[in-house]
Design a protein around this motif. Structure first.
Motif, mmCIF file in Angstrom:
data_model
loop_
_atom_site.group_PDB
_atom_site.id
_atom_site.type_symbol
_atom_site.label_atom_id
_atom_site.label_comp_id
_atom_site.label_asym_id
_atom_site.label_seq_id
_atom_site.Cartn_x
_atom_site.Cartn_y
_atom_site.Cartn_z
ATOM 1 N N GLY A 1 0.815 -1.212 0.000
ATOM 2 C CA GLY A 1 0.000 0.000 0.000
ATOM 3 C C GLY A 1 0.844 1.256 0.000
ATOM 4 N N LEU A 2 0.326 2.294 -0.639
ATOM 5 C CA LEU A 2 0.918 3.629 -0.552
ATOM 6 C C LEU A 2 0.000 4.438 0.354
ATOM 7 C CD1 LEU A 2 1.969 3.988 -4.278
ATOM 8 C CD2 LEU A 2 3.510 3.911 -2.312
ATOM 9 N N GLU A 3 0.305 4.356 1.656
ATOM 10 C CA GLU A 3 -0.593 4.878 2.675
ATOM 11 C C GLU A 3 -0.331 6.361 2.940
ATOM 12 O OE1 GLU A 3 -2.643 2.632 3.717
ATOM 13 O OE2 GLU A 3 -1.611 0.825 3.090
ATOM 14 N N GLU A 4 -1.304 6.999 3.612
ATOM 15 C CA GLU A 4 -1.064 8.357 4.081
ATOM 16 C C GLU A 4 -0.099 8.285 5.260
ATOM 17 O OE1 GLU A 4 -4.564 10.605 4.784
ATOM 18 O OE2 GLU A 4 -5.037 10.652 2.645
ATOM 19 N N GLY A 5 1.002 9.032 5.180
ATOM 20 C CA GLY A 5 2.000 8.995 6.245
ATOM 21 C C GLY A 5 1.682 9.986 7.352
ATOM 22 N N ARG A 6 2.271 9.708 8.521
ATOM 23 C CA ARG A 6 2.111 10.645 9.640
ATOM 24 C C ARG A 6 3.449 11.271 10.019
ATOM 25 N NH1 ARG A 6 -0.154 8.341 14.649
ATOM 26 N NH2 ARG A 6 0.523 6.290 13.989
ATOM 27 N N VAL A 7 4.537 10.736 9.443
ATOM 28 C CA VAL A 7 5.874 11.254 9.717
ATOM 29 C C VAL A 7 6.448 11.751 8.402
ATOM 30 C CG1 VAL A 7 8.209 10.609 10.422
ATOM 31 C CG2 VAL A 7 6.240 9.699 11.657
ATOM 32 N N PHE A 8 6.971 12.972 8.420
ATOM 33 C CA PHE A 8 7.472 13.572 7.188
ATOM 34 C C PHE A 8 8.951 13.922 7.347
ATOM 35 C CE2 PHE A 8 2.978 14.483 7.777
ATOM 36 C CZ PHE A 8 2.449 13.927 6.626
ATOM 37 N N PRO A 9 9.695 13.842 6.253
ATOM 38 C CA PRO A 9 11.129 14.118 6.359
ATOM 39 C C PRO A 9 11.405 15.587 6.675
ATOM 40 C CG PRO A 9 10.483 13.722 4.073
ATOM 41 C CD PRO A 9 9.285 13.438 4.898
ATOM 42 N N ALA A 10 12.172 15.831 7.742
ATOM 43 C CA ALA A 10 12.452 17.211 8.167
ATOM 44 C C ALA A 10 13.326 17.935 7.157
ATOM 45 C CB ALA A 10 13.118 17.193 9.537
ATOM 46 N N SER A 11 14.055 17.150 6.338
ATOM 47 C CA SER A 11 14.998 17.761 5.402
ATOM 48 C C SER A 11 14.293 18.370 4.181
ATOM 49 C CB SER A 11 15.996 16.703 4.929
ATOM 50 O OG SER A 11 15.304 15.664 4.253
ATOM 51 N N LEU A 12 12.989 18.113 4.021
ATOM 52 C CA LEU A 12 12.275 18.586 2.831
ATOM 53 C C LEU A 12 11.218 19.618 3.219
ATOM 54 C CD1 LEU A 12 11.738 15.200 0.933
ATOM 55 C CD2 LEU A 12 13.432 16.965 0.443
ATOM 56 N N PRO A 13 10.839 20.512 2.304
ATOM 57 C CA PRO A 13 9.799 21.497 2.622
ATOM 58 C C PRO A 13 8.446 20.809 2.805
ATOM 59 C CG PRO A 13 10.422 21.609 0.299
ATOM 60 C CD PRO A 13 11.374 20.655 0.943
ATOM 61 N N PRO A 14 7.508 21.442 3.512
ATOM 62 C CA PRO A 14 6.193 20.832 3.757
ATOM 63 C C PRO A 14 5.441 20.508 2.467
ATOM 64 C CG PRO A 14 6.489 22.800 5.109
ATOM 65 C CD PRO A 14 7.660 22.749 4.182
ATOM 66 N N SER A 15 5.772 21.182 1.374
ATOM 67 C CA SER A 15 5.075 20.938 0.103
ATOM 68 C C SER A 15 5.591 19.682 -0.614
ATOM 69 C CB SER A 15 5.245 22.140 -0.827
ATOM 70 O OG SER A 15 6.626 22.369 -1.034
ATOM 71 N N ALA A 16 6.675 19.076 -0.106
ATOM 72 C CA ALA A 16 7.239 17.879 -0.750
ATOM 73 C C ALA A 16 6.199 16.761 -0.769
ATOM 74 C CB ALA A 16 8.492 17.424 -0.005
ATOM 75 N N LEU A 17 6.174 16.004 -1.869
ATOM 76 C CA LEU A 17 5.150 14.972 -2.062
ATOM 77 C C LEU A 17 5.690 13.576 -1.790
ATOM 78 C CD1 LEU A 17 3.374 16.132 -5.345
ATOM 79 C CD2 LEU A 17 2.492 16.247 -3.000
ATOM 80 N N GLY A 18 4.923 12.772 -1.085
ATOM 81 C CA GLY A 18 5.321 11.389 -0.843
ATOM 82 C C GLY A 18 4.215 10.627 -0.147
ATOM 83 N N ARG A 19 4.502 9.382 0.212
ATOM 84 C CA ARG A 19 3.566 8.539 0.961
ATOM 85 C C ARG A 19 4.338 7.515 1.763
ATOM 86 N NH1 ARG A 19 -2.360 7.631 0.086
ATOM 87 N NH2 ARG A 19 -3.023 9.620 -0.745
ATOM 88 N N GLU A 20 3.610 6.737 2.554
ATOM 89 C CA GLU A 20 4.244 5.702 3.374
ATOM 90 C C GLU A 20 3.924 4.317 2.803
ATOM 91 O OE1 GLU A 20 4.762 6.166 7.385
ATOM 92 O OE2 GLU A 20 4.490 4.050 7.920
ATOM 93 N N ILE A 21 4.957 3.539 2.586
ATOM 94 C CA ILE A 21 4.779 2.174 2.072
ATOM 95 C C ILE A 21 4.414 1.235 3.225
ATOM 96 C CG2 ILE A 21 6.011 0.199 1.097
ATOM 97 C CD1 ILE A 21 7.617 2.022 -0.616
ATOM 98 N N GLY A 22 3.481 0.320 2.961
ATOM 99 C CA GLY A 22 3.163 -0.743 3.904
ATOM 100 C C GLY A 22 2.984 -2.032 3.116
ATOM 101 N N TYR A 23 3.374 -3.179 3.680
ATOM 102 C CA TYR A 23 3.333 -4.404 2.881
ATOM 103 C C TYR A 23 3.156 -5.658 3.735
ATOM 104 C CZ TYR A 23 8.208 -3.632 4.211
ATOM 105 O OH TYR A 23 9.346 -3.337 4.922
ATOM 106 N N VAL A 24 2.617 -6.670 3.086
ATOM 107 C CA VAL A 24 2.447 -7.992 3.711
ATOM 108 C C VAL A 24 2.618 -9.041 2.623
ATOM 109 C CG1 VAL A 24 0.798 -9.569 4.763
ATOM 110 C CG2 VAL A 24 0.863 -7.216 5.528
ATOM 111 N N LEU A 25 3.278 -10.139 2.978
ATOM 112 C CA LEU A 25 3.488 -11.242 2.032
ATOM 113 C C LEU A 25 3.005 -12.550 2.664
ATOM 114 C CD1 LEU A 25 4.943 -11.804 -0.750
ATOM 115 C CD2 LEU A 25 6.948 -12.429 0.597
ATOM 116 N N ALA A 26 2.407 -13.401 1.837
ATOM 117 C CA ALA A 26 1.963 -14.727 2.308
ATOM 118 C C ALA A 26 3.128 -15.475 2.955
ATOM 119 C CB ALA A 26 1.414 -15.528 1.126
ATOM 120 N N ARG A 27 2.827 -16.138 4.066
ATOM 121 C CA ARG A 27 3.891 -16.743 4.864
ATOM 122 C C ARG A 27 4.721 -17.763 4.081
ATOM 123 N NH1 ARG A 27 3.527 -17.607 11.206
ATOM 124 N NH2 ARG A 27 5.714 -17.987 11.489
ATOM 125 N N ASP A 28 4.073 -18.523 3.205
ATOM 126 C CA ASP A 28 4.815 -19.558 2.467
ATOM 127 C C ASP A 28 5.740 -18.966 1.397
ATOM 128 O OD1 ASP A 28 2.341 -18.899 1.096
ATOM 129 O OD2 ASP A 28 2.816 -20.498 -0.301
#
Ligand SMILES: CC(C)(COP(=O)(O)OP(=O)(O)OC[C@H]1O[C@@H](n2cnc3c(N)ncnc32)[C@H](O)[C@@H]1OP(=O)(O)O)[C@@H](O)C(=O)NCCC(=O)NCCS
Length: 193
Positions: A83-110
């Motif tokens: 997933g490309l989720e809405e993030g809650r933590v943003f990189p301090a090194s970039l301006p607030p207008s910088a664009l990005g998202r938070e990756i989240g993932y799950v894989l089948a155990r086998d």
């Protein structure tokens, strides 16, 4: 800030995977991996206890338009999600207008331990930075989730902090947060544009 995203018509190929939007007929594959004990807990959710629970999540994936199904090319089976989720933590090194998202993932155990998720994450990094020109991606893992930590490290992310998070499993977890900027990725990837 969180970038707008709509994955409905986006398709990404890697050597072993097709990343595409979720479809109603993925229900059996989703339920098959999401019901397995010890998978969802590592991402903060309990194993699905019924097909109807998977159906509810699948509907959320389809309507949300920001989660890929990971399809194994050799069999056509859906073996995970990214997933490309809405993030809650943003990189301090970039301006607030910088664009990005938070990756989240799950894989089948086998399917664990074959490098499939790093393969998917690297392809998504390329999509977000090279095609969409986003400025950053973030990702996080629970303090004890060494498997996810390894994926994150192998994909070039740098640790930027930690937050506390209450999970749907009833636990409170320390979440280590990481970031990769487009600039850092371009500097590290010889083939990046
Ligand atoms: C995290 C996850 C996506 C990793 O995917 P993957 O394709 O197996 O990733 P890799 O093959 O690169 O393996 C990552 C690490 O897992 C560990 N690992 C590999 N096979 C394993 C297995 N069968 N059982 C337990 N750990 C294993 C290894 O430490 C490996 O690191 P290494 O490459 O340095 O040896 C997968 O383990 C998973 O879905 N876990 C449950 C959900 C989850 O944790 N999501 C992330 C939430 S932040």
């Amino acid at each position: 800030m969180n970038a707008p995203v709509d994955l409905t018509f986006v398709r990404v190929r890697t050597p072993r995977l097709l990343l595409r939007a979720w479809r109603p007929d993925d229900l059996d594959d989703l339920y098959a991996y999401a019901r397995v004990d010890g998978v969802g807990q590592m991402a903060g959710w309990m194993p699905h206890d019924s097909r109807s629970e998977s159906e509810r999540i699948l509907r959320r994936f389809i309507e949300g338009k920001h989660t890929f199904a990971l399809v194994l090319l050799e069999s056509g089976r859906v073996v995970g999600s990214l997933g490309l989720e809405e993030g809650r933590v943003f990189p301090a090194s970039l301006p607030p207008s910088a664009l990005g998202r938070e990756i989240g993932y799950v894989l089948a155990r086998d399917m664990w331990g074959q490098g499939l998720m790093p393969e998917a994450v690297r392809a998504v990094i390329r999509l977000c930075f090279s095609d969409w020109k986003w400025d950053y991606l973030t990702v996080g893992h629970f303090s004890w989730n060494d498997q996810s930590r390894r994926v994150i490290e192998k994909c070039g992310f740098h640790r930027i902090g930690e937050i506390e998070m209450a999970t749907r499993c009833g636990t409170v977890e320390q979440v280590y947060k990481y970031c990769l900027t487009r600039a850092d990725w371009q500097a590290a990837e010889p083939a990046a544009d």
